[in-house]
Design a protein around this motif. Structure first.
Motif, short mmCIF file in Angstrom:
data_model
loop_
_atom_site.label_atom_id
_atom_site.label_comp_id
_atom_site.label_asym_id
_atom_site.label_seq_id
_atom_site.Cartn_x
_atom_site.Cartn_y
_atom_site.Cartn_z
N ASN A 226 0.80 -1.18 0.00
CA ASN A 226 0.03 -0.01 -0.05
C ASN A 226 0.77 1.23 -0.01
N MET A 227 0.45 2.57 -0.89
CA MET A 227 1.24 3.35 -0.75
C MET A 227 0.61 4.46 0.55
N ALA A 228 1.59 4.99 1.09
CA ALA A 228 1.46 5.61 2.45
C ALA A 228 2.44 6.78 2.51
N SER A 229 1.96 7.98 3.14
CA SER A 229 2.91 9.00 3.56
C SER A 229 2.65 9.45 4.91
N GLY A 230 3.17 8.98 5.88
CA GLY A 230 2.98 9.16 7.27
C GLY A 230 1.73 8.48 7.69
N SER A 231 0.74 9.10 8.33
CA SER A 231 -0.53 8.53 8.42
C SER A 231 -1.60 8.53 7.42
N THR A 232 -1.12 9.06 6.13
CA THR A 232 -2.11 9.33 5.18
C THR A 232 -1.80 7.83 3.98
N THR A 233 -2.82 7.20 3.90
CA THR A 233 -2.85 6.15 2.95
C THR A 233 -3.10 6.87 1.52
N LYS A 234 -2.26 6.77 0.63
CA LYS A 234 -2.55 7.51 -0.68
C LYS A 234 -3.11 6.19 -1.56
N ALA A 235 -2.72 5.33 -1.76
CA ALA A 235 -3.38 3.96 -2.68
C ALA A 235 -3.29 2.79 -1.98
N THR A 236 -4.50 1.95 -2.15
CA THR A 236 -4.76 0.70 -1.44
C THR A 236 -4.77 -0.44 -2.49
N THR A 237 -3.98 -1.38 -2.08
CA THR A 237 -3.98 -2.55 -3.10
C THR A 237 -4.90 -3.76 -2.41
N SER A 238 -5.56 -4.20 -3.43
CA SER A 238 -6.47 -5.38 -3.05
C SER A 238 -5.75 -6.72 -2.94
N ALA A 239 -6.36 -7.69 -2.15
CA ALA A 239 -5.82 -9.19 -2.36
C ALA A 239 -5.77 -9.52 -3.72
N LEU A 240 -4.63 -10.42 -4.06
CA LEU A 240 -4.74 -11.30 -5.30
C LEU A 240 -6.04 -12.27 -5.72
N SER A 241 -6.53 -12.23 -6.79
CA SER A 241 -7.48 -13.15 -7.31
C SER A 241 -6.62 -14.13 -8.34
N GLY A 242 -6.99 -15.39 -7.93
CA GLY A 242 -6.20 -16.41 -8.74
C GLY A 242 -4.96 -16.31 -8.79
#
Length: 253
Positions: A226-242
């Motif tokens: 996941n992309m984060a700067s300090g306490s701010t999450t900038k982008a979230t990655t899902s779980a893998l499917s298949g």
């Protein structure tokens, strides 16, 4: 992450780029470097020792497999459309070898940037620490892309295909310093010498058929980043499917 800024020395070149930007229609594809900004974005992981820590990064989101020898990485995605406000922002989508724990990255992908409320789209390859090189082909939001980076010995082949428009770019480069230690499929906030650049609002980027060494990347127990700067999450990655399909959702610039 690049530690340098590319300076445009000729004022005529800068003026031409600004003119091209000023007359370009909003949210229309840009063919090549007319919409590239100074400082020029680079695409290498930021972090202590160049390593991902606790599955977060200040500028990467996606999956990275490491700890072995990687000779190929591949994925497909649909070019996201960015929502632009008044801020200048950047985003990149790519596949690559190295970069997690090494000082080189061999990669190819697409770009979606904003400046002055206008969107620009382009494609590129990069043999970091060399500068990225833009392709001249037109890129539009909604285009379907497939990218592959492979290596045999010291010879790299970087292939990017826009299957919607029907073009393919294949670049062959050599690197004797590449460690082939990791393979990544990434959505990124590019960077300059001043640090990580603001992330464009790309909505959701969906990656499919994500493989390393010809196998689903999930077979290598990759880091979900996941992309984060300090306490701010900038982008979230899902779980893998298949084992090979996932998405990255924009949260914050």
């Amino acid at each position: 992450m690049s530690a340098t800024i590319r300076i445009t020395a000729a004022s005529a070149v800068a003026a031409a780029a600004l003119s091209a930007f000023a007359t370009a229609p909003s949210a229309v594809a840009s063919a090549g470097p007319a919409f590239r900004h100074t400082p020029v974005a680079s695409h290498r992981l930021v972090g202590p020792g160049g390593r991902i820590t606790h599955s977060t990064s200040s500028n990467w989101a996606g999956y990275a497999a490491s700890g072995g020898t990687f000779t190929s990485v591949s994925a497909s995605w649909v070019q996201p459309a960015v929502s632009c406000g008044s801020a200048t922002t950047y985003s990149s989508f790519w596949v690559g070898i190295d970069g997690d724990g090494s000082n080189s990255v061999e990669q190819t992908g697409t770009e979606a940037d904003c400046s002055g409320g206008r969107a620009s789209y382009s494609s590129w390859y990069e043999m970091y620490p060399a500068y990225p090189v833009n392709y001249s082909n037109t890129v539009s939001p909604g285009d379907h892309f497939t990218a592959t980076v492979s290596v045999s010995g010291t010879s790299f082949t970087l292939t990017l295909s826009d299957t919607t428009k029907g073009w393919t770019k294949t670049t062959k480069k050599s690197s004797s310093s590449a460690q082939k230690y990791s393979a990544e499929i990434i959505a990124e906030a590019p960077s300059s010498s001043s640090g990580v650049l603001p992330l464009s609002n790309f909505g959701t980027a969906s990656f499919t058929a994500s493989t390393a060494n010809g196998q689903p990347i999930g077979n290598f127990s990759p880091d979900k980043i996941n992309m984060a700067s300090g306490s701010t999450t900038k982008a979230t990655t899902s779980a893998l499917s298949g084992g090979e399909n996932f998405s990255v959702a924009w949260n914050h610039s």
